[in-house]
Design an enzyme around this catalytic site. Structure first.
Site, PDB file in Angstrom:
ATOM      1  N   ARG A   1       0.826  -1.221   0.000  1.00  0.00           N
ATOM      2  CA  ARG A   1       0.000   0.000   0.000  1.00  0.00           C
ATOM      3  C   ARG A   1       0.854   1.261   0.000  1.00  0.00           C
ATOM      4  O   ARG A   1       0.723   2.113   0.878  1.00  0.00           O
ATOM      5  CB  ARG A   1      -0.956   0.022   1.196  1.00  0.00           C
ATOM      6  N   ARG A  41      -4.936   5.538   1.222  1.00  0.00           N
ATOM      7  CA  ARG A  41      -5.689   6.607   1.868  1.00  0.00           C
ATOM      8  C   ARG A  41      -4.889   7.446   2.833  1.00  0.00           C
ATOM      9  O   ARG A  41      -5.377   8.453   3.320  1.00  0.00           O
ATOM     10  CB  ARG A  41      -6.921   6.005   2.555  1.00  0.00           C
ATOM     11  N   ARG A  80      -9.222   9.739  -5.509  1.00  0.00           N
ATOM     12  CA  ARG A  80     -10.223   8.751  -5.100  1.00  0.00           C
ATOM     13  C   ARG A  80     -11.598   9.387  -4.864  1.00  0.00           C
ATOM     14  O   ARG A  80     -12.626   8.736  -5.068  1.00  0.00           O
ATOM     15  CB  ARG A  80      -9.689   8.075  -3.844  1.00  0.00           C
ATOM     16  N   ASP A 103      -5.193  -4.519  -7.404  1.00  0.00           N
ATOM     17  CA  ASP A 103      -5.619  -5.252  -6.217  1.00  0.00           C
ATOM     18  C   ASP A 103      -5.550  -6.738  -6.520  1.00  0.00           C
ATOM     19  O   ASP A 103      -5.781  -7.160  -7.660  1.00  0.00           O
ATOM     20  CB  ASP A 103      -7.043  -4.873  -5.791  1.00  0.00           C
ATOM     21  N   TYR A 156     -11.180 -15.401  -0.111  1.00  0.00           N
ATOM     22  CA  TYR A 156     -12.149 -14.331  -0.427  1.00  0.00           C
ATOM     23  C   TYR A 156     -13.333 -14.884  -1.218  1.00  0.00           C
ATOM     24  O   TYR A 156     -14.483 -14.492  -1.007  1.00  0.00           O
ATOM     25  CB  TYR A 156     -11.480 -13.203  -1.224  1.00  0.00           C
TER      26      TYR A 156
HETATM   27  O1  CP3 Z   1       0.748  -0.791  -2.302  1.00  0.00           O
HETATM   28  C1  CP3 Z   1       0.159  -0.320  -3.284  1.00  0.00           C
HETATM   29  O2  CP3 Z   1      -0.011   0.894  -3.457  1.00  0.00           O
HETATM   30  C2  CP3 Z   1      -0.284  -1.269  -4.353  1.00  0.00           C
HETATM   31  C3  CP3 Z   1      -1.673  -1.498  -4.384  1.00  0.00           C
HETATM   32  C4  CP3 Z   1      -2.288  -2.605  -3.569  1.00  0.00           C
HETATM   33  C5  CP3 Z   1      -3.627  -2.509  -3.119  1.00  0.00           C
HETATM   34  N1  CP3 Z   1      -4.012  -3.718  -2.655  1.00  0.00           N
HETATM   35  C6  CP3 Z   1      -4.457  -1.292  -3.202  1.00  0.00           C
HETATM   36  C7  CP3 Z   1      -5.585  -1.137  -2.288  1.00  0.00           C
HETATM   37  C8  CP3 Z   1      -1.848  -3.882  -3.267  1.00  0.00           C
HETATM   38  C9  CP3 Z   1      -0.463  -4.492  -3.441  1.00  0.00           C
HETATM   39  C10 CP3 Z   1      -2.956  -4.585  -2.711  1.00  0.00           C
HETATM   40  C11 CP3 Z   1      -2.929  -6.011  -2.363  1.00  0.00           C
HETATM   41  C12 CP3 Z   1      -4.042  -6.566  -1.596  1.00  0.00           C
HETATM   42  N2  CP3 Z   1      -5.377  -6.315  -1.715  1.00  0.00           N
HETATM   43  C13 CP3 Z   1      -3.892  -7.577  -0.636  1.00  0.00           C
HETATM   44  C14 CP3 Z   1      -2.575  -8.225  -0.275  1.00  0.00           C
HETATM   45  C15 CP3 Z   1      -1.783  -7.385   0.610  1.00  0.00           C
HETATM   46  C16 CP3 Z   1      -2.342  -7.302   1.991  1.00  0.00           C
HETATM   47  O3  CP3 Z   1      -2.792  -6.221   2.366  1.00  0.00           O
HETATM   48  O4  CP3 Z   1      -2.350  -8.340   2.651  1.00  0.00           O
HETATM   49  C17 CP3 Z   1      -5.160  -7.881  -0.124  1.00  0.00           C
HETATM   50  C18 CP3 Z   1      -5.477  -8.884   0.951  1.00  0.00           C
HETATM   51  C19 CP3 Z   1      -6.101  -7.084  -0.837  1.00  0.00           C
HETATM   52  C20 CP3 Z   1      -7.584  -7.089  -0.696  1.00  0.00           C
HETATM   53  C21 CP3 Z   1      -8.079  -5.785  -0.229  1.00  0.00           C
HETATM   54  N3  CP3 Z   1      -8.053  -4.629  -0.979  1.00  0.00           N
HETATM   55  C22 CP3 Z   1      -8.639  -5.473   1.027  1.00  0.00           C
HETATM   56  C23 CP3 Z   1      -8.846  -6.480   2.155  1.00  0.00           C
HETATM   57  C24 CP3 Z   1      -8.965  -4.115   1.013  1.00  0.00           C
HETATM   58  C25 CP3 Z   1      -9.654  -3.323   2.078  1.00  0.00           C
HETATM   59  C26 CP3 Z   1      -8.617  -2.884   3.056  1.00  0.00           C
HETATM   60  C27 CP3 Z   1      -8.787  -1.463   3.456  1.00  0.00           C
HETATM   61  O5  CP3 Z   1      -7.821  -0.931   4.012  1.00  0.00           O
HETATM   62  O6  CP3 Z   1      -9.858  -0.887   3.205  1.00  0.00           O
HETATM   63  C28 CP3 Z   1      -8.558  -3.601  -0.232  1.00  0.00           C
HETATM   64  C29 CP3 Z   1      -8.702  -2.205  -0.662  1.00  0.00           C
HETATM   65  C30 CP3 Z   1      -7.477  -1.521  -1.152  1.00  0.00           C
HETATM   66  N4  CP3 Z   1      -6.516  -2.078  -1.959  1.00  0.00           N
HETATM   67  C31 CP3 Z   1      -7.156  -0.147  -0.945  1.00  0.00           C
HETATM   68  C32 CP3 Z   1      -5.979   0.102  -1.669  1.00  0.00           C
HETATM   69  C33 CP3 Z   1      -5.288   1.413  -1.835  1.00  0.00           C
HETATM   70  C34 CP3 Z   1      -8.025   0.879  -0.197  1.00  0.00           C
HETATM   71  C35 CP3 Z   1      -9.069   1.277  -1.203  1.00  0.00           C
HETATM   72  C36 CP3 Z   1      -9.673   2.633  -1.039  1.00  0.00           C
HETATM   73  O7  CP3 Z   1      -9.137   3.619  -1.562  1.00  0.00           O
HETATM   74  O8  CP3 Z   1     -10.768   2.714  -0.446  1.00  0.00           O
END
Ligand code: CP3
Length: 332
Positions: free
Chosen positions: A2, A6, A15, A51, A127
């Site tokens: 990430r 945010r 966003r 994602d 998931y």
């Molecule tokens: O690091 C980066 O900038 C690269 C982008 C990235 C995202 N997700 C963007 C994201 C990467 C590498 C991921 C991987 C991801 N996504 C994983 C594996 C890494 C980890 O965290 O274990 C997983 C399990 C997901 C699934 C996922 N996506 C979840 C569970 C969530 C909700 C979590 C939250 O904090 O709300 C997301 C959403 C997500 N993926 C966001 C981002 C920037 C937040 C989205 C938003 O802007 O609302």
């Protein structure tokens, strides 16, 4: 972990005008938010804004992201016919927006290596079965225990889909790829060896033929670091719950190690950030296969970006000098 997200106001500004899935699937926007943390902090590498759940949509899963909830899948897998109905994914026609975003980034930032990524089969399957995020993984485990053959069929389909997606990202310009097995630590050692590792290994074997380094992040999987270090992966990414000197003992220089600062340290005062960074760097001295400084998991949304800058400066300053022993060493 990430890099974009945010905690950055420039991300929140983009966003505000687009929902998360539209942001991911619009290459101009995905490229822009990938560049934001690079511009601000000058990290040594970028990770493409996407994602792990993205490939599930062309497979037939009804995915949406809800504010304050995260991912929600409207049609979770329940039966053999649900698994049979899953469609094969063409990484170019179905997920071409990821490849376009990668190509745009590489053109715009030719000197910044870009990391492509995907989810590991077990984490993706969790998931698909749970229908979203979970703490207990009950539906997933029930599925594994009661329908082991069906589970294997699902994991196999995912391994193939993920490897094709990663190879396409490499062909589009990714300089390395990372496989996220974020929830693998929920499994017993035996179940990890049965339901997670073999599918990750299959992906690594297919993807490594490209010659591009493969990073595996199996969060919480301490009991299998030795097996992972002979899996063919070039780099293992580790969370913060295991000290790097102990990782050194199990992996014996066979792979490089990435990690392992607790992302919550960034919520602390600068003195604490510096102390913990120093600790990770000094423990990393025992790693014979090399160390890539990184967080042990995703950066929290309440993180102050100035603390991230402070961390980057600390790593550059402390990493250059031959790190002095950690204060606790002196006390011994
Ligand atoms: O690091 C980066 O900038 C690269 C982008 C990235 C995202 N997700 C963007 C994201 C990467 C590498 C991921 C991987 C991801 N996504 C994983 C594996 C890494 C980890 O965290 O274990 C997983 C399990 C997901 C699934 C996922 N996506 C979840 C569970 C969530 C909700 C979590 C939250 O904090 O709300 C997301 C959403 C997500 N993926 C966001 C981002 C920037 C937040 C989205 C938003 O802007 O609302």
């Amino acid at each position: 972990m990430r890099q974009a997200g945010r905690y950055l106001e420039e991300y929140r500004a983009v966003r505000a005008a687009h929902d998360f899935l539209s942001l991911l699937s619009t290459p101009d926007l995905a490229c822009e938010v990938t560049r934001q943390p690079i511009r601000r902090f000058g990290f040594d590498a970028a990770i493409i804004f996407s994602d792990i759940l993205v490939p599930l949509v062309p497979m037939g899963m009804d995915l949406r992201f809800e504010e304050a909830v995260g991912p929600v899948i409207g049609n979770p897998l329940r039966s053999a016919s649900d698994v049979d109905r899953l469609r094969g994914v063409d990484p170019v026609s179905d997920l071409g927006f990821v490849l376009d975003a990668i190509q745009q980034f590489v053109r715009a930032e030719p000197d910044v290596p870009l990391i492509g990524f995907a989810g590991a089969p077990f984490t993706l399957a969790s998931y698909m079965i749970e229908g979203g995020s979970t703490r207990e993984f009950i539906a997933t485990k029930r599925f594994l225990y009661q329908e082991p053959r069906l589970a294997r069929k699902l994991l196999q389909k995912l391994a193939w889909t993920v490897s094709q997606h990663l190879i396409a990202q490499i062909e589009a310009g990714a300089a390395a790829v990372q496989i996220f097995d974020s929830w693998a630590g929920q499994l017993s050692k035996e179940d990890y060896l049965r339901y997670a590792l073999p599918y990750t290994v299959e992906i690594v074997e297919l993807v490594r033929k490209t010659g591009v380094p493969v990073i595996v992040f199996a969060k919480g999987v301490h009991s299998c670091l030795s097996e992972l270090s002979t899996s063919g992966a070039d780099v293992l990414s580790v969370d913060w719950t295991i000290p790097l000197d102990s990782v050194a003992g199990t992996t014996e220089g066979r792979v490089a190690i990435q990690g392992n600062l607790d992302p919550a340290v960034l919520l602390a005062r600068p003195e604490t950030i510096e102390r913990e960074t120093q600790r990770v760097l000094s423990e990393a001295r025992s790693l014979r296969g090399g160390h890539i400084f990184n967080l042990g998991h995703g950066i929290h949304r309440s993180t102050n970006p100035d603390h991230v800058q402070f961390l980057v400066d600390c790593v550059r300053r402390l990493g250059r000098q031959r790190a002095p022993a950690h204060p606790t060493d002196a006390a011994l």
